[in-house]
Motif scaffolding. Structure first.
Motif, PDB file in Angstrom:
ATOM      1  N   VAL A  34     -31.858  41.092 -46.441  1.00 14.96           N
ATOM      2  CA  VAL A  34     -31.716  39.670 -46.733  1.00 14.96           C
ATOM      3  C   VAL A  34     -32.763  38.938 -45.899  1.00 14.96           C
ATOM      4  O   VAL A  34     -32.714  38.970 -44.669  1.00 14.96           O
ATOM      5  CB  VAL A  34     -30.305  39.147 -46.405  1.00 14.96           C
ATOM      6  CG1 VAL A  34     -30.213  37.656 -46.702  1.00 14.96           C
ATOM      7  CG2 VAL A  34     -29.258  39.915 -47.210  1.00 14.96           C
ATOM      8  N   VAL A  35     -33.710  38.317 -46.550  1.00 12.64           N
ATOM      9  CA  VAL A  35     -34.840  37.672 -45.887  1.00 12.64           C
ATOM     10  C   VAL A  35     -34.819  36.177 -46.181  1.00 12.64           C
ATOM     11  O   VAL A  35     -34.621  35.758 -47.325  1.00 12.64           O
ATOM     12  CB  VAL A  35     -36.177  38.290 -46.366  1.00 12.64           C
ATOM     13  CG1 VAL A  35     -37.369  37.511 -45.810  1.00 12.64           C
ATOM     14  CG2 VAL A  35     -36.253  39.758 -45.948  1.00 12.64           C
ATOM     15  N   SER A  36     -35.028  35.376 -45.163  1.00 16.53           N
ATOM     16  CA  SER A  36     -35.021  33.924 -45.306  1.00 16.53           C
ATOM     17  C   SER A  36     -36.378  33.417 -45.787  1.00 16.53           C
ATOM     18  O   SER A  36     -37.431  33.862 -45.309  1.00 16.53           O
ATOM     19  CB  SER A  36     -34.675  33.273 -43.962  1.00 16.53           C
ATOM     20  OG  SER A  36     -34.764  31.871 -44.050  1.00 16.53           O
ATOM     21  N   LEU A  37     -36.342  32.477 -46.743  1.00 15.32           N
ATOM     22  CA  LEU A  37     -37.545  31.799 -47.214  1.00 15.32           C
ATOM     23  C   LEU A  37     -37.385  30.297 -47.014  1.00 15.32           C
ATOM     24  O   LEU A  37     -36.275  29.763 -47.053  1.00 15.32           O
ATOM     25  CB  LEU A  37     -37.785  32.078 -48.701  1.00 15.32           C
ATOM     26  CG  LEU A  37     -38.061  33.518 -49.126  1.00 15.32           C
ATOM     27  CD1 LEU A  37     -38.254  33.575 -50.636  1.00 15.32           C
ATOM     28  CD2 LEU A  37     -39.284  34.085 -48.413  1.00 15.32           C
ATOM     29  N   PHE A  38     -38.502  29.619 -46.825  1.00 16.71           N
ATOM     30  CA  PHE A  38     -38.504  28.158 -46.755  1.00 16.71           C
ATOM     31  C   PHE A  38     -38.769  27.639 -48.164  1.00 16.71           C
ATOM     32  O   PHE A  38     -39.899  27.681 -48.641  1.00 16.71           O
ATOM     33  CB  PHE A  38     -39.576  27.673 -45.788  1.00 16.71           C
ATOM     34  CG  PHE A  38     -39.371  28.144 -44.380  1.00 16.71           C
ATOM     35  CD1 PHE A  38     -38.472  27.500 -43.551  1.00 16.71           C
ATOM     36  CD2 PHE A  38     -40.071  29.239 -43.891  1.00 16.71           C
ATOM     37  CE1 PHE A  38     -38.267  27.934 -42.250  1.00 16.71           C
ATOM     38  CE2 PHE A  38     -39.876  29.686 -42.593  1.00 16.71           C
ATOM     39  CZ  PHE A  38     -38.968  29.035 -41.768  1.00 16.71           C
ATOM     40  N   THR A  39     -37.735  27.185 -48.821  1.00 17.31           N
ATOM     41  CA  THR A  39     -37.884  26.844 -50.232  1.00 17.31           C
ATOM     42  C   THR A  39     -37.776  25.357 -50.529  1.00 17.31           C
ATOM     43  O   THR A  39     -38.516  24.832 -51.356  1.00 17.31           O
ATOM     44  CB  THR A  39     -36.823  27.575 -51.074  1.00 17.31           C
ATOM     45  OG1 THR A  39     -35.523  27.260 -50.557  1.00 17.31           O
ATOM     46  CG2 THR A  39     -37.028  29.086 -51.015  1.00 17.31           C
ATOM     47  N   GLU A  40     -36.841  24.655 -49.884  1.00 15.93           N
ATOM     48  CA  GLU A  40     -36.616  23.254 -50.214  1.00 15.93           C
ATOM     49  C   GLU A  40     -36.843  22.305 -49.046  1.00 15.93           C
ATOM     50  O   GLU A  40     -36.705  21.097 -49.196  1.00 15.93           O
ATOM     51  CB  GLU A  40     -35.186  23.059 -50.736  1.00 15.93           C
ATOM     52  CG  GLU A  40     -34.942  23.780 -52.049  1.00 15.93           C
ATOM     53  CD  GLU A  40     -33.700  23.288 -52.739  1.00 15.93           C
ATOM     54  OE1 GLU A  40     -33.821  22.756 -53.856  1.00 15.93           O
ATOM     55  OE2 GLU A  40     -32.609  23.428 -52.169  1.00 15.93           O
ATOM     56  N   SER A  41     -37.209  22.852 -47.914  1.00 14.21           N
ATOM     57  CA  SER A  41     -37.409  22.016 -46.732  1.00 14.21           C
ATOM     58  C   SER A  41     -38.410  22.663 -45.793  1.00 14.21           C
ATOM     59  O   SER A  41     -38.462  23.893 -45.676  1.00 14.21           O
ATOM     60  CB  SER A  41     -36.090  21.805 -45.986  1.00 14.21           C
ATOM     61  OG  SER A  41     -36.288  21.051 -44.797  1.00 14.21           O
ATOM     62  N   LEU A  42     -39.187  21.835 -45.122  1.00 13.94           N
ATOM     63  CA  LEU A  42     -40.048  22.324 -44.060  1.00 13.94           C
ATOM     64  C   LEU A  42     -39.201  22.653 -42.834  1.00 13.94           C
ATOM     65  O   LEU A  42     -38.040  22.273 -42.739  1.00 13.94           O
ATOM     66  CB  LEU A  42     -41.103  21.281 -43.704  1.00 13.94           C
ATOM     67  CG  LEU A  42     -42.068  20.867 -44.817  1.00 13.94           C
ATOM     68  CD1 LEU A  42     -43.125  19.910 -44.277  1.00 13.94           C
ATOM     69  CD2 LEU A  42     -42.719  22.064 -45.484  1.00 13.94           C
ATOM     70  N   SER A  43     -39.805  23.349 -41.881  1.00 19.38           N
ATOM     71  CA  SER A  43     -39.118  23.735 -40.655  1.00 19.38           C
ATOM     72  C   SER A  43     -39.505  22.802 -39.514  1.00 19.38           C
ATOM     73  O   SER A  43     -40.404  21.964 -39.628  1.00 19.38           O
ATOM     74  CB  SER A  43     -39.493  25.169 -40.281  1.00 19.38           C
ATOM     75  OG  SER A  43     -40.856  25.225 -39.859  1.00 19.38           O
ATOM     76  N   GLU A  44     -38.830  22.991 -38.391  1.00 17.31           N
ATOM     77  CA  GLU A  44     -39.253  22.334 -37.170  1.00 17.31           C
ATOM     78  C   GLU A  44     -40.629  22.885 -36.766  1.00 17.31           C
ATOM     79  O   GLU A  44     -41.009  23.992 -37.168  1.00 17.31           O
ATOM     80  CB  GLU A  44     -38.242  22.601 -36.050  1.00 17.31           C
ATOM     81  CG  GLU A  44     -36.859  22.016 -36.278  1.00 17.31           C
ATOM     82  CD  GLU A  44     -36.815  20.506 -36.087  1.00 17.31           C
ATOM     83  OE1 GLU A  44     -37.851  19.923 -35.698  1.00 17.31           O
ATOM     84  OE2 GLU A  44     -35.733  19.920 -36.315  1.00 17.31           O
TER      85      GLU A  44
END
Length: 332
Positions: free
Chosen positions: A291-301
């Motif tokens: 299970v890998v996290s992607l940045f899809t709907e929001s930018l990160s800090e």
């Protein structure tokens, strides 16, 4: 377009259903209101709804205008809310920039209010080649007519937005001639940068064989991406294009079946949503599935891998290639 198959067992469906309500509550509780950006000496005030578009606007205008972004890093664009002060900023802006296409569900009444008052608005969705969800991908009455608002997963769609946005920003009455020229130059350069990023992404995805280009995610956010780079959205945990929808046990069980039969090596969770539901799916599939996290709907800090739109595209590309290309170790 997603492929779903029939349920395999009532017991498994019951286990999947038991955590749905709690997981949905966690997803909604992750939504936050957004801050105002720092003031500059510019006279034009631009308010932007989502942080992805906030970055794009900032890249184009530079210091020629004040840019205030309403949505915090890591928030959910479908449901984040704003303060009374931020609502007033929307009313007073020289230009209000939004995604449109039904994305900002929690802000719609504010967007409608500004429109009714004749406020200047730029709606990014008016400038893209819009995709529609298939009837099987969007649930409810009129589902087949629902439009997909997640155009930014295809950087060439954002190029079209950038070109139109640059023209609009350069025409702001508060800008002088030098500022207009600077905005036009920055917008042209940024569109060229996004075009180059698209070429790099296409080259990287060539490492993934066609039979491994299957995406499983929280909800339908990769339609434009799949269209551009020849992937298949095998399925999603939450039906339709909004995180506010509720997955049924039948939906989840069918998705487990699809994951199992396709032997998907990696499923992807969105950074703005808890990944517990995706991990339940991985466990229930009975396979070794990352299970890998992607940045899809929001930018990160800042510093977290997706503090700009371009950084987000590169980070997601790296993680998708690592998760799906043969012999590549998937990151977590």
């Amino acid at each position: 377009m997603s492929r779903y198959r029939g349920p395999r067992s009532r017991a498994r469906a019951a286990r999947l259903a038991s955590g749905v309500a709690v997981l949905l509550g966690l997803a909604l509780s992750a939504c936050t209101t957004g801050p105002s950006d720092a003031e500059s000496t510019a006279e034009a005030n631009i308010v932007v709804t989502t942080n992805i578009l906030g970055d794009v606007v900032s890249q184009i205008v530079g210091d020629a205008a004040n840019v205030r972004t309403l949505m915090r890093p890591g928030a959910d664009p479908h449901s984040f809310e704003i303060s009374a002060q931020q609502a007033a900023q929307m009313d007073e802006a020289d230009l209000l920039v939004s995604n449109g296409l039904g994305l900002e569900e929690g802000l719609q009444r504010h967007l409608d209010r500004v429109a009714a008052a004749g406020g200047a608005q730029f709606v990014a969705g008016d400038h893209v080649d819009v995709l529609r969800y298939a009837a099987s991908d969007a649930h409810g009455e009129g589902a087949a007519e629902a439009v997909d608002p997640h155009f930014w997963t295809d950087p060439l769609q954002m190029v079209a937005v950038t070109e139109a946005l640059t023209e609009t920003l350069a025409a702001l009455p508060a800008l002088d001639e030098d500022a207009r020229a600077a905005v036009t130059g920055r917008g042209t350069a940024y569109a060229a940068e996004l075009t180059a990023v698209d070429a790099t992404m296409k080259q990287r995805f060539a490492e993934i064989p066609p039979d491994r280009r299957a995406l499983v995610t929280n909800h339908h956010v990769f339609g434009y991406f799949a269209e551009r780079y020849d992937f298949e959205v095998l399925g999603t945990a939450i039906p339709g294009g909004t995180t506010l929808a509720a997955p049924s046990a039948k939906d989840l069980d069918a998705l487990v079946t699809a994951i199992t039969e396709a032997r998907v090596p990696t499923i992807f969770a969105e950074s703005s949503s808890p990944d517990r539901l995706m991990r339940v799916l991985a466990d229930e599939a009975g396979l070794t599935v990352d299970v890998v996290s992607l940045f899809t709907e929001s930018l990160s800090e800042p510093g977290a891998g997706a503090d700009t739109y371009v950084a987000m595209l590169h980070t997601n590309t790296d993680r998708i290639v690592a998760g799906l290309a043969p012999g590549e170790p998937a990151g977590r």
